[in-house]
Design a protein around this motif. Structure first.
Motif, PDB file in Angstrom:
ATOM      1  N   TRP A  32       0.816  -1.217   0.000  1.00 18.51           N
ATOM      2  CA  TRP A  32       0.000   0.000   0.000  1.00 18.51           C
ATOM      3  C   TRP A  32       0.854   1.272   0.000  1.00 18.51           C
ATOM      4  O   TRP A  32       0.599   2.193  -0.761  1.00 18.51           O
ATOM      5  N   LEU A  47      -7.272  -1.434   5.772  1.00 15.71           N
ATOM      6  CA  LEU A  47      -7.489  -1.995   4.437  1.00 15.71           C
ATOM      7  C   LEU A  47      -8.103  -3.374   4.621  1.00 15.71           C
ATOM      8  O   LEU A  47      -7.583  -4.176   5.387  1.00 15.71           O
ATOM      9  N   VAL A  78      -2.706  -1.438  -7.501  1.00 18.11           N
ATOM     10  CA  VAL A  78      -2.666  -2.574  -6.570  1.00 18.11           C
ATOM     11  C   VAL A  78      -2.543  -3.878  -7.348  1.00 18.11           C
ATOM     12  O   VAL A  78      -1.718  -4.737  -7.011  1.00 18.11           O
TER      13      VAL A  78
END
Length: 93
Positions: A32, A47, A78
């Motif tokens: 992240w 998350l 991601v």
């Protein structure tokens, strides 16, 4: 019966097990900061991954608004960092 390396065997096991989602959620937490930057990572509270939906929680209203505008970019970054199509939707809370 074919021979597999330990890495290949683990990958096959995880792809078929219920742990896959949990492992992917941990991988997202690991990448992240790299994907979104230190400031966003610092102010991201939590998350969570539910199926192919990434839930991003923050208490910072301007950040929440900015992340809402960047949903497609978040999905792309991601998935690219994980090398797999893991996230299809992002929910900002």
């Amino acid at each position: 019966m074919g021979e597999y390396s330990i890495g290949e065997a683990m990958r096959l096991f995880l792809n078929k097990s219920r742990l896959k989602g949990d492992i992917q959620a941990l991988q997202i937490e690991d990448v992240w900061e790299q994907v979104m930057g230190k400031t966003v990572a610092r102010y991201t509270e939590k998350l969570q991954l539910y199926g192919d939906r990434l839930i991003v929680t923050t208490n910072v209203a301007p950040l929440r608004q900015e992340l809402a505008y960047q949903k497609e970019k978040i999905i792309q970054r991601v998935n690219e960092a994980l090398g797999n199509l893991v996230v299809r939707e992002v929910v900002i809370m």
